[in-house]
Each structure stands twice: as structure tokens, then as C-alpha cells.
Enzyme design. Structure first.
Site, PDB file in Angstrom:
ATOM      1  CE1 TYR A   1      -3.807   2.555   0.773  1.00 46.12           C
ATOM      2  CE2 TYR A   1      -1.860   3.502   2.074  1.00 46.12           C
ATOM      3  CZ  TYR A   1      -3.302   3.513   1.529  1.00 46.12           C
ATOM      4  OH  TYR A   1      -4.057   4.910   1.697  1.00 46.12           O
TER       5      TYR A   1
ATOM      6  CD  GLU B   1      -6.131   4.447  -1.280  1.00 42.85           C
ATOM      7  OE1 GLU B   1      -6.215   4.584   0.010  1.00 42.85           O
ATOM      8  OE2 GLU B   1      -7.012   3.957  -1.909  1.00 42.85           O
TER       9      GLU B   1
END
Ligand code: GDP
Ligand code: MN
Length: 421
Positions: free
Chosen positions: A109, A197
Site C-alpha cells: 500500500y 492512493e
């Protein structure tokens, strides 16, 4: 403002952030042709909507033949996809992104956003990628590293090493990560993003780092400075009423209650919603008609509020500073008359020409309720709204949510595509 994954991946390419080869398609035939032009033992078909968690909802499929690409695309296009980040109606799938399937070794992530606490852009990274980052943050916060960037210095090599260490990357991947972080940082500043993101950022079996997913939000107040970004807007993905409001320069957010609120100024709007809650009611919306409002804007605002079928009462709370109370009152009367309004309207006016404004409302014969002050106005609106004895509790929209990921249900893949964990 949000954009689609395929648009975000194009921006990633422009800023040298590596993404799998792919293209967007709006028909299943076109999807097949796109896949044909890509070299891969398999392809991934991804529904393009302004929400994450598509994987778990059937919006991300790995195809092993061109016919499968076509079939998966046909099954997605024209439907509405419901994920745990959308409401129960879901969002329309009007396009699909087709890309070469990657052989995944690790899922990470990585995001870049504005951290109000340190007043800096901050990288957030975790080795637990492909999952709901909110869940990782709640259950295993030690798996997340936060790296604020000094605005004068930009991302530093030691900061990249810090993140690389957290992700367990080797030397070669560390330099790939450094390029990715530099690209993201440059993109963020160049296009006035509010959040980028990547979930998941993957390491492939042969050691390449790739952004498998891409989500970008932009600062609404800066979009006008970037015509290329403004052109990426997809109104079909937005709340119809919120999109309509934007056309009239009204700040509108749908909430779940039954008292429509029309207020000028964001602070006053927040205070009004608080007061409605305090009195036991539930606001149906946040609506700031702005400081320099006029009769037409008031009319549009009324239409917008009333297009929500659940409204049981309308509360107007306007401070006439620049705009005079009698002008507001005339706007309210025009709207109420034109729309043959039957639901109660409570009006609290204060400020310039308040006497003339109130007199107009009282003498109109339209049965408008005028209030002494905000306290009184909220009380009356709540009472009138529960006239039928029910007051639903509102569900707030997930507009503060940091988009999370979601991993695919297991699919049988040829060994070369197996998710290596
Ligand atoms: P989201 O669910 O909306 O966040 O969509 P993502 O783009 O993140 O895809 C969800 C999941 O699908 C990823 O976490 C991966 O596990 C899986 N996935 C996506 N692309 C590929 C691919 O090319 N190969 C494989 N094996 N899995 C993929
Ligand atoms: Mn994702």
C-alpha cells in the site's frame, strides 16, 4: 474531484510511475480489441467507477482468453456496481479498463496525501497492501509507516529507504520506489491533488514495482486551474443533485434526514445542522447558497432541496449581509409559489433589510413560518417535520473516507499468474 482508474493511470504514465499496459473500452467488442493489442498470457478486466473495493464485488476479473475479456466486459458494462464503498444503488459501469495481467509476488500500500497535523504532504505505506487500509490501521497500526515530506526539500533518499525497509524491498526495488515516490510527489504538486492512493502497489515475480490500482482525488478549488483535469470529470459517477448544485455554484451535500436546510455560509450551515440535531431532528442536506446569493439562486436551491422525496420540512436560515433580506424573501416566495409547495417552510432571516424581508413573507398568504432566532427556527422545523411521528436517523455519506482496497476472491489462474504470497 475524483477521476477513474484509467485516467489516473494515464497521469501515472505521464509522471513516470509504472503501470501495466492497458487501455479503456466502452463496449465489449472494443475491450476484446484492446486485449488483442496487448501481449500477455492473460488480461484483467476492471469496472471503472468512482469507488474502490471493486475486487470483492466482482468488478475486477482475470480473463484467460480474448472471449473471456469480451464476456466479462459485456457482463460489467451497462450495470451498476455495488461495493462496500458505494451506497446500495451502486455506480454505473460505463467503461472498463483492460490491462495485461501481472504475476503478483507482493501487494503493498502506498499513498500520498495532505497531513493537517504536520502541515505537510505525507507518504503512507504498508506491506499489508491489497486490503482495506482502514482495517490495517485499526488492527495492526505498526504495519503502517508515515513519512512527512519537507516542502522545501521534497522526498529524500533516506525517506525512500525508510519506506523500502518497511516494505522489505531489495536494492534494485529501492531505486524503483524512489522514482515512484518522486513521480507521485511531482504529480501531486503539478495537478493540485488532495490524495493519491496505490492499493496495491505490486512487486512482480520478476522484480518490477507496478501500480496495479490508481486512485486520485483533486482539490475542488484548484480544478479550474487545470483544464486537462477538469475535462476528466465524469458527472455520471456523481450524486445527481450534488452535480446539479455545482452548476449553480451551490455547495450541496446529500445527507439522510428529512429537514431540508438552506443556509448562506458554510459555518452557518454547520451551526444550523448542529441545531437541528440538538432539537432531535435530522438534516436532509448541507446546502450553502454562498455569500453573494440572489433570487434565482435561492429558487434553484429550493428546487434542489425539494427534489429529495423524503423532505418533511424546509428550514431557511439566512444572514443578510451583502445580500439583503428582502431579496432573499422575494426569492423564497417566487420558489414557493412556482413549486406549489405543500410542506412547511420555516424561515429565519437576520441582517440588512430584515424587517422588509419578514413583512414580505408574512403578508404573502403562503403560510410560511417565520422564526425569532435560530433556536426557535430549528425547534419549529423539527416539530413540523415529525408531524407524522417519524424522524429517521441520517446516514452520512462516506465523503471523509480514505479509499481502501479490496482483494479478489480466489480465482484459478495458470501458474504464471498465481498470486505468490
Ligand atoms: P479495488 O478492489 O477496487 O481496489 O481494485 P484493485 O485494482 O485494487 O484490484 C483488486 C485486486 O485484484 C488486487 O488487490 C489484486 O489482488 C487483484 N488483481 C488486480 N489486477 C491483477 C492482476 O493483474 N493479476 C492478478 N493476479 N491479480 C490482480
Ligand atoms: Mn485497490
Amino acid at each position: 474531484m475524483n477521476i477513474h482508474e484509467y485516467q489516473a493511470k494515464q497521469l501515472f504514465r505521464d509522471f513516470a510511475v509504472p503501470v501495466p499496459q492497458g487501455d479503456v473500452a466502452t463496449s465489449s467488442e472494443q475491450a476484446r480489441r484492446v486485449a488483442q493489442g496487448l501481449t500477455s498470457p492473460g488480461w484483467v478486466v476492471k469496472a471503472q467507477i468512482h469507488a474502490g473495493a471493486r475486487g470483492k464485488a466482482g468488478g475486477v476479473k482475470v480473463a484467460r482468453s480474448l472471449d473471456e475479456v469480451k464476456d466479462f466486459s459485456a457482463a460489467m458494462l451497462g450495470t451498476r456496481l455495488v461495493t462496500h464503498q458505494t451506497d446500495s444503488k451502486g455506480l454505473p459501469v460505463n467503461s472498463v479498463w483492460i490491462e495485461e495481467a501481472s504475476s503478483i509476488k507482493n501487494e503493498f500500500y502506498l499513498s500520498l496525501l495532505v497531513d493537517r497535523e504536520t502541515e505537510r504532504l505525507i507518504f503512507i505505506a504498508s506491506a499489508a497492501g491489497g486490503m482495506d487500509i482502514e482495517a490495517v490501521a485499526a488492527e495492526t497500526p505498526e504495519k503502517i509507516v508515515r513519512v512527512p515530506v519537507h516542502p522545501a526539500a521534497g522526498p529524500q533518499p533516506y525517506q525512500c529507504r525508510q519506506i523500502a525497509a518497511t516494505l522489505g524491498l531489495g536494492k534494485d526495488q529501492q531505486s524503483q520506489l524512489q522514482n515512484i515516490m518522486a513521480g507521485l510527489y511531482e504529480l501531486f504538486l503539478a495537478k493540485d491533488c488532495s490524495q493519491i492512493e496505490i492499493n496495491p502497489l505490486i512487486a512482480t515475480e520478476d522484480g518490477q514495482l507496478l501500480a496495479l490500482d490508481a486512485k486520485i482525488n483533486f482539490d475542488d478549488n484548484a480544478v479550474a486551474l487545470h483544464p486537462d483535469i477538469a475535462a476528466m470529470r465524469d458527472a455520471a459517477q456523481e450524486d445527481a443533485k450534488e452535480a446539479e448544485a455545482k452548476q449553480f455554484d451551490l455547495n450541496y451535500i446529500t445527507l439522510g434526514g428529512n429537514i431540508g436546510c438552506m443556509v448562506n455560509g458554510a459555518g452557518l450551515a454547520m451551526a444550523t445542522m448542529d441545531m437541528v440535531k440538538l432539537k432531535g431532528g435530522a438534516p436532509a442536506n448541507f446546502l450553502d447558497v454562498g455569500g453573494g446569493t440572489n433570487k434565482d439562486k435561492v429558487k434553484e436551491a429550493f428546487k434542489l432541496i425539494l427534489s429529495d422525496g423524503c423532505i418533511k420540512a424546509v428550514l431557511v436560515n439566512i444572514f443578510g449581509g451583502i445580500v439583503k433580506c428582502d431579496v432573499i424573501a422575494a426569492g423564497i416566495l417566487a420558489a414557493v409559489e412556482e413549486m406549489h409547495l405543500t410542506i412547511p417552510v420555516v424561515v429565519r432571516l437576520e441582517g440588512t433589510n430584515v424587517e422588509q424581508g419578514l413583512a414580505l413573507l408574512k403578508n404573502s398568504g403562503l403560510g410560511l413560518v417565520t422564526a425569532e432566532d435560530l433556536n426557535d427556527a430549528a425547534e419549529q422545523a423539527v416539530k413540523l417535520a415529525v408531524g407524522d411521528g417519524s424522524s429517521p436517523s441520517p446516514t452520512l455519506p462516506p465523503f471523509l473516507e480514505v479509499g481502501g482496497g479490496g482483494s479478489l476472491p480466489p480465482v484459478a489462474l495458470p501458474p504464471s499468474l498465481e498470486v505468490g504470497k
